[in-house]
Design an enzyme around this catalytic site. Sequence first.
Site, PDB file in Angstrom:
ATOM      1  N   GLU A  30       0.844  -1.215   0.000  1.00 57.50           N
ATOM      2  CA  GLU A  30       0.000   0.000   0.000  1.00 57.50           C
ATOM      3  C   GLU A  30       0.873   1.256   0.000  1.00 57.50           C
ATOM      4  OE1 GLU A  30      -3.461  -0.005   2.538  1.00 57.50           O
ATOM      5  OE2 GLU A  30      -3.085   2.078   3.095  1.00 57.50           O
ATOM      6  N   PHE A  32       0.742   5.811  -0.519  1.00 62.15           N
ATOM      7  CA  PHE A  32      -0.144   6.984  -0.469  1.00 62.15           C
ATOM      8  C   PHE A  32       0.397   8.064  -1.420  1.00 62.15           C
ATOM      9  CE2 PHE A  32       2.588   7.081   3.427  1.00 62.15           C
ATOM     10  CZ  PHE A  32       3.440   8.111   3.060  1.00 62.15           C
ATOM     11  N   GLN A 230      -6.956  -2.780   9.909  1.00 60.78           N
ATOM     12  CA  GLN A 230      -6.164  -1.718  10.521  1.00 60.78           C
ATOM     13  C   GLN A 230      -4.877  -2.351  11.040  1.00 60.78           C
ATOM     14  OE1 GLN A 230      -5.521   1.241  10.893  1.00 60.78           O
ATOM     15  NE2 GLN A 230      -6.699   2.186  12.552  1.00 60.78           N
TER      16      GLN A 230
HETATM   17  C1  LIG Z   1      -7.372  -0.879   5.435  1.00 58.30           C
HETATM   18  C2  LIG Z   1      -7.653   0.581   5.674  1.00 58.30           C
HETATM   19  C3  LIG Z   1      -7.472   1.479   4.643  1.00 58.30           C
HETATM   20  C4  LIG Z   1      -7.742   2.837   4.828  1.00 58.30           C
HETATM   21  N1  LIG Z   1      -7.537   3.720   3.790  1.00 58.30           N
HETATM   22  C5  LIG Z   1      -7.861   5.021   3.935  1.00 58.30           C
HETATM   23  C6  LIG Z   1      -7.747   5.945   2.852  1.00 58.30           C
HETATM   24  O1  LIG Z   1      -7.335   5.579   1.758  1.00 58.30           O
HETATM   25  N2  LIG Z   1      -8.103   7.233   3.060  1.00 58.30           N
HETATM   26  C7  LIG Z   1      -8.581   7.678   4.270  1.00 58.30           C
HETATM   27  O2  LIG Z   1      -8.903   8.869   4.393  1.00 58.30           O
HETATM   28  N3  LIG Z   1      -8.699   6.825   5.316  1.00 58.30           N
HETATM   29  C8  LIG Z   1      -8.360   5.516   5.176  1.00 58.30           C
HETATM   30  N4  LIG Z   1      -8.497   4.649   6.240  1.00 58.30           N
HETATM   31  C9  LIG Z   1      -8.962   5.172   7.536  1.00 58.30           C
HETATM   32  C10 LIG Z   1     -10.497   5.185   7.597  1.00 58.30           C
HETATM   33  O3  LIG Z   1     -11.005   6.066   6.634  1.00 58.30           O
HETATM   34  C11 LIG Z   1     -10.892   5.644   8.987  1.00 58.30           C
HETATM   35  O4  LIG Z   1     -10.564   4.668   9.937  1.00 58.30           O
HETATM   36  C12 LIG Z   1     -12.325   6.096   9.123  1.00 58.30           C
HETATM   37  O5  LIG Z   1     -12.466   6.749  10.386  1.00 58.30           O
HETATM   38  C13 LIG Z   1     -13.351   4.968   9.075  1.00 58.30           C
HETATM   39  O6  LIG Z   1     -13.490   4.448   7.826  1.00 58.30           O
HETATM   40  P1  LIG Z   1     -14.284   3.059   7.628  1.00 58.30           P
HETATM   41  O7  LIG Z   1     -14.402   2.820   6.191  1.00 58.30           O
HETATM   42  O8  LIG Z   1     -13.706   2.029   8.474  1.00 58.30           O
HETATM   43  O9  LIG Z   1     -15.693   3.530   8.219  1.00 58.30           O
HETATM   44  P2  LIG Z   1     -17.004   2.748   8.548  1.00 58.30           P
HETATM   45  O10 LIG Z   1     -16.911   1.333   8.149  1.00 58.30           O
HETATM   46  O11 LIG Z   1     -18.125   3.533   8.005  1.00 58.30           O
HETATM   47  O12 LIG Z   1     -17.045   2.765  10.141  1.00 58.30           O
HETATM   48  C14 LIG Z   1     -16.611   3.872  10.932  1.00 58.30           C
HETATM   49  C15 LIG Z   1     -17.109   3.721  12.348  1.00 58.30           C
HETATM   50  O13 LIG Z   1     -18.459   4.089  12.401  1.00 58.30           O
HETATM   51  C16 LIG Z   1     -19.254   3.016  12.877  1.00 58.30           C
HETATM   52  N5  LIG Z   1     -20.473   2.982  12.049  1.00 58.30           N
HETATM   53  C17 LIG Z   1     -20.614   3.580  10.852  1.00 58.30           C
HETATM   54  N6  LIG Z   1     -21.854   3.404  10.398  1.00 58.30           N
HETATM   55  C18 LIG Z   1     -22.495   2.666  11.276  1.00 58.30           C
HETATM   56  C19 LIG Z   1     -23.787   2.153  11.342  1.00 58.30           C
HETATM   57  N7  LIG Z   1     -24.698   2.384  10.398  1.00 58.30           N
HETATM   58  N8  LIG Z   1     -24.104   1.396  12.387  1.00 58.30           N
HETATM   59  C20 LIG Z   1     -23.216   1.171  13.352  1.00 58.30           C
HETATM   60  N9  LIG Z   1     -21.968   1.652  13.355  1.00 58.30           N
HETATM   61  C21 LIG Z   1     -21.610   2.396  12.331  1.00 58.30           C
HETATM   62  C22 LIG Z   1     -18.411   1.773  12.662  1.00 58.30           C
HETATM   63  O14 LIG Z   1     -18.756   0.739  13.529  1.00 58.30           O
HETATM   64  C23 LIG Z   1     -17.057   2.323  12.942  1.00 58.30           C
HETATM   65  O15 LIG Z   1     -16.869   2.435  14.323  1.00 58.30           O
HETATM   66  C24 LIG Z   1      -8.206   3.290   6.090  1.00 58.30           C
HETATM   67  C25 LIG Z   1      -8.376   2.371   7.141  1.00 58.30           C
HETATM   68  C26 LIG Z   1      -8.090   1.038   6.948  1.00 58.30           C
HETATM   69  C27 LIG Z   1      -8.244   0.087   8.093  1.00 58.30           C
END
Ligand SMILES: Cc1cc2nc3c(=O)[nH]c(=O)nc-3n(C[C@H](O)[C@H](O)[C@H](O)COP(=O)(O)OP(=O)(O)OC[C@H]3O[C@@H](n4cnc5c(N)ncnc54)[C@H](O)[C@@H]3O)c2cc1C
Length: 407
Positions: A30, A32, A230
Amino acid sequence: MNGHSERQPDPKIIDLLAKEPENIAHVSLEYFPPRTDQGVKNLHARMDRMLANTKCLYTDMTWGAGGSTADLSLDLALHAHKTGHVSNMHLTCTNMEKDGDPIKAVHDALRTAYDGGIRNIVALRGDPPEGEKEWTATEGGFTCALDLVKYIRKNFGDDFGVSVAGYPEGHPNRISQLSEKEIANMSEAEKGRCCTHDGITYVCKDEDYKKEMDYLKEKIDAGADFIITQMFFDAEVFKTFVKDCRTWGINCPVVPGLMCINAYPGFKKMTKFCKTRVPKSLEDKMDSMKDDPEAVKAFGVEFGAEICRSLLDSGSKILHFYTLNLEKVVYGITDELGITSGLIEESNESDAKDMVAVGSAWARVGDTVKFSAGQGVVKEIKSDGAAVVEVDGKDVEVAKGSYEKVF
Ligand SMILES: Cc1cc2nc3c(=O)[nH]c(=O)nc-3n(C[C@H](O)[C@H](O)[C@H](O)COP(=O)(O)OP(=O)(O)OC[C@H]3O[C@@H](n4cnc5c(N)ncnc54)[C@H](O)[C@@H]3O)c2cc1C
């Protein structure tokens, strides 16, 4: 016409994972978007070299925090495809409003990616944009990664393979600070994923972890093919997470996300920011080397190889490295694992200063910043981007653009 433009569309990663024999370890890498044009040139060269050297199964390009690098992320992901990588493009829901439509930028990015041969997307919510602490949805826009997975499946069918983020220690938003009493009453599961930073103990409590797992299941049920996790520094946390996924009926591949330990300050900052569990032995070792960058890199290889061996022994087929746009530690680890040979001797990181991420100059609460009148720690970022900086016990407001993060 560019010689690469005739390339066939990428295969789906989920199909590649299914095809690969169990007994061969694979890597995915990966990167950036770097902050400077020179950094972009260096990254092109590094990605070429690392693909040739490691035969990485696929290559991830992140989507800059707050949608900050949308165009560059897309360009780099397309470049990866054109130059022979299986490109896994990250896409977030943050700041994706365009022409008054809250999700048009998402749709356009997906369409451009598809037209350029990309067939794999990491569907993410994203972190808050510059200057904001909380993530807020744009009106009419997506509220979370689940919405994006649903959108892709509804509007693009099976055109894309989709992966999502998983959090073995719980998402940082659901990790809470514990009182003395709560520490004393932690369950065994909580003890296994709690962490301590600056003397404060944090954990994703069992009831919150359950909500995280329920939500992850929803993302998979909505059509995501696999999970990338993560970072974590305790292999047991990952193994427990995989078991929990199976208990929750999440039966897709779970790819371990491995943060390369490259430097002491970055390690300290990231683990604190993400509230990552750092085993005591690792913390002590890192503290003992804090003034010796070369020793930290050498240890990064040793520690990385050890955790990877443990993951491979427990059934992982692929190791996903957060390269931080560097190569030495990745090569050291793959050499140690016998995936590659002698690469660490060839590694060259003389370009490191140009490889810093776009957005990494942004300050967040807790960062040290310097400005014309001195240096201090950010206590608050205001909605106009001004920072409230504590300098010698006094709060000073510094306008956006007038302060710079100290690394
Ligand atoms: C592998 C990986 C790659 C990443 N790449 C990037 C990147 O390219 N760019 C960037 O800006 N960030 C990136 N991140 C960071 C990520 O954007 C952050 O961690 C962000 O805060 C959450 O994104 P998510 O897609 O996990 O969110 P979600 O899956 O939407 O979840 C976020 C939080 O909200 C809660 N939540 C959301 N909706 C609901 C619901 N309807 N019901 C219950 N709980 C809910 C979830 O349980 C969780 O605690 C990456 C993280 C990882 C692990």
